[in-house]
Scaffold this active site. Structure first.
Site, PDB file in Angstrom:
ATOM      1  N   CYS A   9       0.799  -1.230   0.000  1.00  0.00           N
ATOM      2  CA  CYS A   9       0.000   0.000   0.000  1.00  0.00           C
ATOM      3  C   CYS A   9       0.827   1.273   0.000  1.00  0.00           C
ATOM      4  CB  CYS A   9      -0.899   0.052   1.227  1.00  0.00           C
ATOM      5  SG  CYS A   9      -1.866  -1.409   1.500  1.00  0.00           S
ATOM      6  N   HIS A  15      -2.823   6.665   4.119  1.00  0.00           N
ATOM      7  CA  HIS A  15      -1.688   5.758   4.321  1.00  0.00           C
ATOM      8  C   HIS A  15      -0.351   6.261   3.782  1.00  0.00           C
ATOM      9  CE1 HIS A  15      -0.514   1.260   4.872  1.00  0.00           C
ATOM     10  NE2 HIS A  15      -0.031   2.054   5.817  1.00  0.00           N
TER      11      HIS A  15
END
Ligand SMILES: *[C@@H]1O[C@H](CO)[C@@H](O)[C@H](O)[C@H]1NC(C)=O
Ligand SMILES: *[C@@H]1O[C@H](CO)[C@@H](O)[C@H](O)[C@H]1NC(C)=O
Ligand SMILES: *[C@@H]1O[C@H](CO)[C@@H](O)[C@H](O)[C@H]1NC(C)=O
Ligand SMILES: *[C@@H]1O[C@H](CO)[C@@H](O)[C@H](O)[C@H]1NC(C)=O
Length: 538
Positions: free
Chosen positions: A67, A123
Site C-alpha cells: 500500500c 496511508h
C-alpha cells in the site's frame, strides 16, 4: 501580436474550460483475478467490467507490492526507492511519512484549477498534521489515515494497540461509527459530485478500504444480506470476500451513475486500479491472483501486476485490451498531461507521459520497470523488455508460490453487465460494446499459463531467478542458468539503479503513539512531541 493574444484568450480559455474531471477509484489489495474482465466467474463485478469493456483494459499494468509504496508512487511519479518509501508500509504507530519535500498529484492539479477531494484511505503518514491529506493538496478528506480498519467500527488493531481511525478532515468522525465504510465512501463521493461546480475541473480520489483485511475479530466484513447472496461459495472467507467485492462494485456503479446524473461523466477520465496484488494468505485474506505467482508484498507478478482499467470518452478506439507497459509512477505525468498541463514542470520523476500512447493505442516509452529494491528485506526485481529478474525474497520465501482460489468456474452473465448502473450511465453518452466484443475482450485479457512450459525450480534464498514474462507470465520456468548473459545484464542494471536509491525511511512503532494515550485515536501523535523514541531499522 494582438491577434495572437486574442486567439490565445479564446483558445486558452477553451482549453481551461475543457479540463477533464479526473476520478481515481483505488481498491485496496484487490487481486488480478478478482475482476470479471480478467476471467473470474465466481463473483460478479458488472459495474467495474462495464467500464473496462467500454474503456480500455490495462493489461501490462504494474503497481508496487504494498500500500504505502504504491500510493507514494502514484502521488509522486517516483519509484519508492527515490522517495525512501521502498521498505514496507506505515503502521499506525510509526512516526514517518512521504517526505514533505515531495509535491503530490493533487497539488499539481490544483495549480491547473482543479478542486481536489480524497474519500477513503490515505496511508502516506499521519504522525504530524503536515502529513495529512488536507495539507498535501486535497481540499477535503473523509476517511482513514492509516493502513486498515474494521469496515464497521473503523478501528485498527495492530501490535497490541487499538485505535479509532476515521476522520473528516482533521476531526475524528465518530458520528459514522457502525456504518459500513464502503457505503460511507460511496455517499461522500456522490455528495462531492453533486456539490461540484461544473465550470471547474474535479479531481476525486475514492480510495477504498476494501478488500484489505480488517481486525482479527473478523478480518473480512460485509452486510449479512450481501454475503448471503454467495451461498454457492463454500469457503466462508471467500464468501465474505465476495460480499465485500459486491459492495465495492456497487460503489463504482453508483459513483459513475452520479457523474452522469450531474453532467460530469462526458468530460471525465476514470481510472480504476488496485494498489497492489491480492493479499491471499495474509490476515486470512482470500484474494485471487490466479494464475499469477505470488501475492501482496512479493515481487512476483501476483504482487506487482495489477488489475486496472481506464475509461474516458476521449479514448480513441475504446473497447480494447491495451498492452502498453505501464507503471503507477506514470500516472502523474499521464494525468497531468490529460489535464492540459505541461509536463516540463516535473523534475526527476520516474514516470512517463503515456496519455497519447493509451488513448491512441501507440507504443509507450516504458520498456523497463523497477519493481522495487528493498535492502532491508534483501529483495529486488526488475523487468527489462520481456525479461524479469528477481533477486532475494520476502517472508523467507514462504509466499513464492501460487495461492488463492482459481475462481474461474461458473458462468459469466453478460446481461448483468448491460444492466449495471455503470452501463446505464455510460449508455447515455457512449455505446456499450456488443456481447461478442465483450466475450472477445474477456478472452483476450484472461491470462493462461503456457502448459508446454515446465516448472523449473527457483529458490530465491539461494540465487536470482529469470523469467521471460511475455511467454511465461505465470513465472514457471526459471531461465537463470539457461540465459547467463541476460541474467548478468539485468543484475548489472539492478546495481546501476540501486546506486540512485535513497535510504528507506521506515521507522519502528513508538510506544508514545499508542492510541490509549490519545483518547483511543490513531492520531497525529508526533505533533507536539519532539522526543519520540525513534529507532531506525538500519
Ligand atoms: C462556479 O465557478 C465559476 C468559475 O470559477 C465561478 O465564476 C462561479 O461563480 C462558480 N459558481 C458558484 C455557484 O459558485
Ligand atoms: C460445495 O459444497 C457442496 C456440499 O458439500 C458440494 O456439493 C459442492 O460440490 C461444493 N462446491 C464446490 C464449488 O466446491
Ligand atoms: C502490443 O501489441 C502490439 C501489436 O499486437 C505488438 O507489436 C507489441 O509488441 C505489443 N507490446 C507489448 C508490450 O506487449
Ligand atoms: C512546455 O514548457 C516548456 C518549458 O517552459 C516549453 O519550452 C514548451 O514549449 C512547453 N510546451 C507546450 C506544449 O506548451
Amino acid at each position: 501580436m494582438l491577434l495572437f493574444v486574442s486567439v490565445c484568450l479564446v483558445l486558452c480559455w477553451a482549453a481551461a474550460e475543457a479540463r477533464p474531471n479526473i476520478i481515481i477509484i483505488l481498491a485496496d489489495d484487490l487481486g488480478w483475478n478478482d475482476v470479471g474482465f480478467h476471467g473470474m466467474n465466481q463473483i460478479p463485478t458488472p459495474n467495474i467490467d462495464a467500464l473496462a469493456y467500454s474503456g480500455i483494459i490495462l493489461q501490462n499494468y504494474y503497481v508496487n507490492s504494498m500500500c504505502t509504496p504504491s500510493r507514494a508512487a502514484l502521488m509522486t511519479g517516483k519509484y519508492p526507492i527515490h522517495t525512501g518509501m521502498q521498505h514496507s508500509a506505515i503502521r499506525a504507530s510509526e512516526p514517518w511519512g512521504l517526505p514533505l519535500s515531495e509535491k503530490l498529484l493533487p497539488q499539481f492539479l490544483k495549480e491547473l484549477g482543479y478542486k481536489t477531494h480524497l474519500v477513503g484511505k490515505w496511508h502516506l503518514g499521519h504522525y504530524k498534521k503536515a502529513y495529512l491529506p488536507m495539507n498535501r493538496g486535497f481540499d477535503t478528506h473523509l476517511g482513514t489515515y492509516g493502513p486498515k480498519i474494521d469496515l464497521y467500527d473503523h478501528t485498527n488493531m495492530d501490535l497490541g494497540t487499538w485505535g479509532f481511525d476515521f476522520w473528516r478532515g482533521f476531526e475524528h468522525a465518530d458520528d459514522l461509527f457502525g456504518q459500513y465504510a464502503t457505503d460511507i465512501y460511496t455517499e461522500e463521493a456522490i455528495k462531492v459530485v453533486k456539490a461540484h461546480n461544473k465550470s471547474e475541473p474535479l479531481f476525486l480520489m475514492v480510495s477504498h478500504s476494501a478488500m484489505h483485511s480488517g481486525n482479527p475479530s473478523e478480518y473480512l466484513r460485509a452486510p449479512d444480506e450481501v454475503i448471503d447472496r454467495f451461498q454457492y461459495i463454500n469457503d466462508t472467507q471467500r464468501r465474505k470476500y465476495a460480499g465485500m467485492l459486491a459492495k465495492l462494485d456497487e460503489s463504482v456503479g453508483m459513483v459513475v451513475k452520479s457523474l452522469q446524473e450531474y453532467g460530469l461523466l462526458e468530460n471525465s477520465i476514470i481510472l480504476f486500479s488496485t494498489d497492489n496484488g491480492g493479499a491471499a494468505r495474509c490476515d486470512h485474506n482470500v484474494a485471487s491472483n490466479h494464475p499469477l505467482k505470488g501475492v501482496k508484498n512479493t515481487l512476483w507478478e501476483g504482487g506487482v501486476r495489477g488489475a486496472a482499467l481506464l475509461w474516458s470518452p476521449v479514448i480513441k478506439y475504446p473497447s480494447r485490451v491495451a498492452n502498453q507497459t505501464f507503471h503507477l509512477v506514470d500516472w502523474l505525468p499521464t494525468l497531468y498531461s490529460a489535464a492540459g498541463g505541461n509536463i516540463s514542470v516535473f523534475e526527476n520523476i520516474d514516470g512517463f507521459n503515456s496519455w497519447e500512447a493509451l488513448i491512441n493505442d501507440l507504443p509507450s516509452q516504458r520498456t523497463k520497470i523497477v519493481h522495487n529494491i528493498d535492502d532491508v528485506y534483501g529483495s529486488a526485481a526488475i523487468t527489462v523488455d520481456n525479461w524479469k529478474l528477481l533477486k532475494g525474497t520476502n517472508f523467507q520465501g514462504r509466499r513464492d508460490d501460487w495461492f488463492g482460489p482459481t475462481a474461474r468456474d461458473g458462468a459469466y452473465n453478460i446481461d448483468t453487465i448491460y444492466n449495471s448502473s455503470s452501463a446505464e450511465a455510460i449508455g447515455k453518452i457512449a455505446k456499450m460494446p456488443t456481447k461478442d466484443n465483450i466475450t472477445r475482450l474477456k478472452e483476450e485479457s484472461t491470462i493462461k499459463c503456457n502448459d508446454s512450459i515446465p516448472i523449473t525450480p527457483c529458490d530465491l534464498l539461494k540465487a536470482p531467478c529469470l523469467y521471460d514474462i511475455m511467454v511465461d507470465p505465470c513465472e514457471k520456468q526459471n531461465l537463470a542458468s539457461g540465459k547467463p548473459e541476460v541474467l548478468q545484464a539485468l543484475l548489472l542494471e539492478l546495481d546501476k539503479v540501486n546506486k540512485t536509491a535513497v535510504p528507506p525511511l521506515k521507522i519502528k512503532p513508538v510506544p508514545e503513539a499508542d492510541p490509549k494515550h490519545w483518547g483511543r485515536l490513531v492520531t497525529t501523535f508526533g505533533e507536539a512531541n519532539t522526543s519520540l523514541s525513534i529507532v531506525k531499522l538500519k
